[in-house]
Design an enzyme around this catalytic site. Structure first.
Site, PDB file in Angstrom:
ATOM      1  N   HIS B 139       0.777  -1.247   0.000  1.00  0.00           N
ATOM      2  CA  HIS B 139       0.000   0.000   0.000  1.00  0.00           C
ATOM      3  C   HIS B 139       0.805   1.291   0.000  1.00  0.00           C
ATOM      4  CE1 HIS B 139      -3.249  -2.676   0.383  1.00  0.00           C
ATOM      5  NE2 HIS B 139      -3.982  -2.091   1.275  1.00  0.00           N
ATOM      6  N   GLY B 188      -2.085  -2.245  -5.370  1.00  0.00           N
ATOM      7  CA  GLY B 188      -2.898  -3.323  -4.810  1.00  0.00           C
ATOM      8  C   GLY B 188      -4.226  -2.813  -4.265  1.00  0.00           C
ATOM      9  N   HIS B 189      -4.243  -1.570  -3.844  1.00  0.00           N
ATOM     10  CA  HIS B 189      -5.478  -0.914  -3.400  1.00  0.00           C
ATOM     11  C   HIS B 189      -5.530   0.431  -4.115  1.00  0.00           C
ATOM     12  CE1 HIS B 189      -8.673   0.876  -1.156  1.00  0.00           C
ATOM     13  NE2 HIS B 189      -8.646   0.025  -0.138  1.00  0.00           N
ATOM     14  N   HIS B 266     -13.425  -6.256  -3.905  1.00  0.00           N
ATOM     15  CA  HIS B 266     -13.463  -5.349  -2.761  1.00  0.00           C
ATOM     16  C   HIS B 266     -14.145  -4.041  -3.177  1.00  0.00           C
ATOM     17  CE1 HIS B 266     -11.516  -2.534   0.207  1.00  0.00           C
ATOM     18  NE2 HIS B 266     -11.787  -3.536   1.001  1.00  0.00           N
ATOM     19  N   GLU B 318     -14.937  -8.038   1.771  1.00  0.00           N
ATOM     20  CA  GLU B 318     -15.706  -6.780   1.813  1.00  0.00           C
ATOM     21  C   GLU B 318     -16.132  -6.442   0.384  1.00  0.00           C
ATOM     22  OE1 GLU B 318     -13.436  -4.677   5.504  1.00  0.00           O
ATOM     23  OE2 GLU B 318     -12.454  -4.396   3.582  1.00  0.00           O
ATOM     24  N   GLU B 334     -20.246  -1.717   3.617  1.00  0.00           N
ATOM     25  CA  GLU B 334     -19.322  -0.909   4.405  1.00  0.00           C
ATOM     26  C   GLU B 334     -19.609   0.586   4.237  1.00  0.00           C
ATOM     27  OE1 GLU B 334     -15.199  -1.823   3.564  1.00  0.00           O
ATOM     28  OE2 GLU B 334     -14.511  -0.138   4.789  1.00  0.00           O
ATOM     29  N   CYS B 414     -10.613   3.211   8.964  1.00  0.00           N
ATOM     30  CA  CYS B 414     -10.965   3.785   7.661  1.00  0.00           C
ATOM     31  C   CYS B 414     -12.294   4.511   7.670  1.00  0.00           C
ATOM     32  CB  CYS B 414     -10.940   2.709   6.585  1.00  0.00           C
ATOM     33  SG  CYS B 414     -12.097   1.368   6.821  1.00  0.00           S
ATOM     34  N   CYS B 415     -13.349   3.881   8.241  1.00  0.00           N
ATOM     35  CA  CYS B 415     -14.691   4.456   8.074  1.00  0.00           C
ATOM     36  C   CYS B 415     -14.875   5.791   8.793  1.00  0.00           C
ATOM     37  CB  CYS B 415     -15.760   3.445   8.458  1.00  0.00           C
ATOM     38  SG  CYS B 415     -15.787   2.004   7.348  1.00  0.00           S
TER      39      CYS B 415
END
Lengths: 649, 649
Positions: B139, B188-189, B266, B318, B334, B414-415
């Protein structure tokens, strides 16, 4: 309430020959296909099937072969369960060659047994110094229990006692090690309790029953038993998949059997334990123990059982979850757990002949058990969901275990071998006999040799409500024939007729707790005729079962029905059963379902627009719906299936 | 179809001040509670909350402190997201002290940056030799992307460019390493693509947009990229939880962005990618890329989205699962994924002002996003189920992730940080402006300074359908005010009134693709009045959504409602919404729900007997039902909740 304890005694499998248009086919399939297939698996002769090595393990332990142990730590039990199945199958269909091969395997097992009676090939071959240190994971007592069951069965059918003596020596070894004043161990997977009771029934030796009682009553006295055992030994067998030693509910070790009020944990472990408890309660006329059984029985059948008889609703731990938590598309409902319910029910019936036990036995047999086996006998379900959805079931998290088609043989071969031993010995579940009474629990066509009479049953069940009992008494003393009348039979219905030698019986008077009692001095040629209507019935679930809200399931006779996509289109959730349902039974005429009585009815299909969410009410269109027996699902390729269907709105 | 590309341009957060009876409260909560709380977390000042160490990591990397790196490999992103949130909050509510502290952290970040521009404290401190070897798990690009977003935001609001230069140096470092003729890496993200686009918007430098295009278009060209990367480096970061390098759908690397027809993997990764795609499509007027976005958008909103706007229906990964697979009690949905849908929707609106994008933005904002935050601002949901059942949700396999109450701060934060940055910058989502037109996307009370005019909006939304736009033009040139009219507003209804200076507008003529276009030479003091009825509405799901069969969800205005046990008893699945529903809105007067408009209606409760299965049809009894806004659920202790309710049968 003082109940009449141990009303009836055990029926031996060779007292009964099944001749039934429904069950004989399944028995033959089991005997002709599954037993030989499994024999080849055990001998590693089937390419493409996970290596078993189970017989080879015994050969190595016996010094007859060289090599390493291979397989699960409880691999021995596969051989024991196969031998038990073989024993019953020899009662149904004698087979000299098969018996000879089984004798050969028993010879090897005897040679593998250690001088002190110990018998478990994993520890004999691999870690002899670690015997009895890991009761939680290593299943020595579990394997021993299955060997005791096999030995009792083989002795009962063939009269040969070599395996019986092997099992006795192992049992004596166990008795020497565990007990009140010895090591206070308990098995990580209950089974030895059933085995010890069977050994007791076969030999009459009280010490085996006492040992069963010890294991049952010791359980839960120390809820930390497995945790302490783990600390003490300092090693574990199953690595990252290791059982959590602090989760003592998983194997019902959280409290004593008398304090357990809910069915919890691994369903097979639980019901094997309840089975042994009921067996012991009956033998010892132990009211307290019977009450404990009844509490657990009631919790299962009143709160934790699918309409198919499936139990253990969660995949995690193959376990009971919570009251009324019965998700259809995530069900675990292991075939073995339903089989265990038949064991339990039969033991309860032997104490107290109450229709509520026989009804559950029937529910299991005609639904949640035989759904485990493909109609051709070649593939098996461990998991028996009540709903599958292609593209989701078997694929997406939460539904990965609910496979939409039977996958074949498994590395852990518990369910097929359990199916074999149950179905091959089915006759023994159909009857009980006490001093005064012959009890018939199931409407299965068969010839039964009881002490007081030979009884021949002709049956059109489960497709038609028409059964006849031909009684041939062995003396001219009066006795009672008590016949279980399934709960769905409407005694008030004018179509319900029960007659002895064509003379009507007054049903309301003769019927008590689900059994019809006919007492007389029977004459050769006496016939009891039973007839009743079997309309399609709507079943409503308790309002607390959130997954069945607004839904009905259909039954006809003992059979639960389901709807498959192949007959009803791709969107079964859009179908509706009409409030005034007219379900017309019809005989399926060709293909794999040939011979099944299915249901056809006018219903509805809801048709909406293409939007994902819309204010437009979907339209209600007429649709013809077809239901097939639940046990026959997934025999025509992958497609959607539902048992519980929404009613018309 | 040639569409008018990039119709509108980005709105800066400081152009808009929200003054809204609904949103101001939430913004204040975010600014007064969440931002200071998170600052303390980042500084490890909150006992009992999982250690963050995120700022300390930067200090160590900067040589200002001694110690080891601690936290997730992407811990840096927590600091970046906090800084972005701080930037927006300074626009809403200037705070000298906070700005000073943020400047101090930016100083540390600058010092931590390496001479070659590289910035990632995990690798700087811990494994400098392993930089850029594990794009799949480590990341670095993800963290860089968040730093770019923070830098652009901080520059936009404060005018300070120190962090912007840090981000540019890191971006230049990335450009030096990756590209057509360089290393063909992909993140990757996904996130760096958004960051690079924001850097482009902030600086006007084309190289950043080009780099975003490279990462987007390189993706999926080699579906084995991460597998080959893994083989090449010979190590992995996440041990047994390691991402499966062959599952390239998880991070949307299975095929190129142009060939992706379904939203897979995801959900946050996916929608971050779509957001950058839409941003780039608009900037470059790239029809092919916009079409690719539209295909994915349609798949989400037509097949894979909950009525609350929740996306990513499965816990495993997710992730998106399958079309119409939207289980209510197992939903993942999410909070971050719903937030990402707002990012995506806004970029789509900037290309094509179509009500279908604004409607989804509204659905997300009023439902699936703010359900993530407790009414007191102190606890958070990552997972937003549409049904919970006490004793099952949060406890039993399959439902363990659907917690019945908000649990507070998480290790992976994160959220909450995503909620902060979205809600603090909400004003920027309410508007767009093109050469000819000011677009209003949301009925939020606010003052907006646009190029062509200042517009003040008074709003009683979402509780009443009453909004007024006060326009103060900056010149006397004609221009258009285009106001999004939510899809549920019935233009045919006599209660729907749109008037300019009290003179009625002919709605059918003025309304196009969900926007009401009013073109005129505006005068200071001009008022557009909008009024419409907001009855409770029944929503039906597509018949292919098996979990909502027979059910309705209730909405009023943009708000989705739900039923909780505390208001409706313990057995919500037994309740039925009447076919002819009369839902009466009422204002909740006290307690935690004070100020919410709820719904009250006569309905039914099905009452059956106590049997688990029975042929007795349950009785239909009258019952008074109460629904509350979905976002407000789980604020009154653990209790049952359902969004989708069965209709009367």
């Amino acid at each position: 309430m003082i109940i009449k304890m141990k009303a009836a005694e055990e029926i031996k499998v060779n007292q009964v020959q099944i001749k039934d248009n429904f069950w004989s086919v399944i028995q033959e399939r089991i005997i002709n296909i599954v037993i030989p297939f499994q024999e080849k698996v055990l001998n590693d002769e089937i390419p493409g099937v996970a290596k078993s090595h189970a017989i080879e393990n015994f050969r190595i332990a016996a010094g007859l072969s060289e090599g390493e142990f291979y397989g699960m730590v409880f691999q021995d039990s596969d051989v024991a369960k196969w031998l038990e199945g073989v024993a019953y199958s020899l009662a149904v269909k004698p087979d000299e060659d098969l018996e000879k091969r089984a004798d050969g395997i028993i010879d090897i097992i005897e040679k593998a047994q250690q001088p002190d009676g110990y018998l478990d090939t994993y520890f004999i071959i691999k870690e002899p110094e670690k015997r009895w240190q890991n009761l939680q994971e290593c299943h020595e007592l579990y394997c021993a229990g299955h060997m005791m069951e096999a030995a009792a069965a083989y002795y009962q059918v063939t009269g040969k006692d070599k395996l019986l003596h092997v099992a006795e020596r192992m049992a004596d070894h166990i008795i020497g090690r565990f007990g009140e004043d010895k090591e206070r161990g308990i098995p990580g997977h209950q089974e030895v309790e059933i085995g010890l009771m069977k050994l007791y029934h076969a030999t009459g030796k009280k010490k085996y029953k006492d040992m069963a009682r010890f294991f049952l009553e010791e359980r839960g006295k120390n809820p930390n038993y497995f945790y302490e055992e783990k600390i003490k030994r300092g090693w574990q067998h199953w690595g990252q998949y290791s059982l959590k030693p602090l989760d003592s509910t998983y194997n019902q070790a959280h409290t004593t059997i008398y304090e357990q009020k809910e069915a919890v944990g691994h369903a097979v472990r639980a019901v094997y334990m309840y089975t042994a408890m009921a067996d012991l309660a009956g033998e010892d006329k132990d009211q307290r123990l019977f009450d404990a059984c009844l509490t657990l029985w009631n919790n299962i059948v009143q709160q934790r059982m699918y309409v198919t008889g499936g139990i253990g609703s969660t995949m995690e731990g193959e376990a009971f979850s919570a009251d009324y938590d019965l998700p259809n598309d995530m069900a675990y409902a292991e075939t073995c757990a339903s089989i265990a319910m038949v064991f339990f029910a039969k033991r309860m019936l032997e104490i107290k002949p109450d229709g509520k036990f026989a009804d559950i036995m029937e529910r299991e047999l005609y639904n949640g058990i035989i759904s485990g086996i493909q109609l051709d006998g070649k593939k098996y379900f461990y998991v028996n969901p009540l709903e599958v959805n292609p593209g989701v079931s078997g694929k997406i998290y939460g539904y990965k275990h609910t496979l939409p088609e039977r996958p074949g043989w498994y590395e852990c071969a518990c369910c097929p071998t359990n199916l074999v031993r149950l179905i091959a010995s089915l006759g023994a579940y159909a009857w009980s006999e006490s001093d005064t009474t012959i009890y018939s629990h199931l409407f299965i066509g068969q010839k039964a040799q009881m002490h007081k009479a030979n009884v021949e049953v002709e049956s059109s069940y489960p497709w038609e409500g028409k059964v006849a009992y031909h009684v041939k008494p062995k003396s001219d003393s009066e006795f009672t024939l008590a016949i279980h009348i399934p709960e769905f039979v409407n005694a008030e219905d004018e179509n319900t007729i029960i007659a002895v030698n064509a003379r009507s019986v007054e049903i309301r008077k003769a019927l008590k707790s689900g059994y019809l009692y006919i007492t007389r001095t029977w004459k050769d040629g006496d016939i009891v005729d039973i007839q009743f209507a079997m309309p399609g019935r709507k079943i409503f679930a308790n309002q607390r079962v959130r997954d069945n809200a607004g839904c009905v399931a259909l039954m006809r006779g003992p059979i639960v029905y389901c709807f498959e996509g192949v007959d009803n289109g791709e969107n079964i959730q859009a179908l509706r059963i009409p409030k005034e349902m007219k379900a017309e039974p019809f005989l399926w005429k060709e293909g794999v379902l040939k011979g099944n009585v299915c249901l056809r009815m006018e219903g509805y299909c809801m048709e909406g627009n293409n939007e994902l969410y819309s204010e437009e009410r979907p339209a209600k269109k007429h649709a013809e719906l077809t239901a097939i027996p639940y046990y026959a699902w997934a025999n025509r390729g992958e497609n959607q299936m539902r048992v519980w269907m929404l009613e018309e709105q």
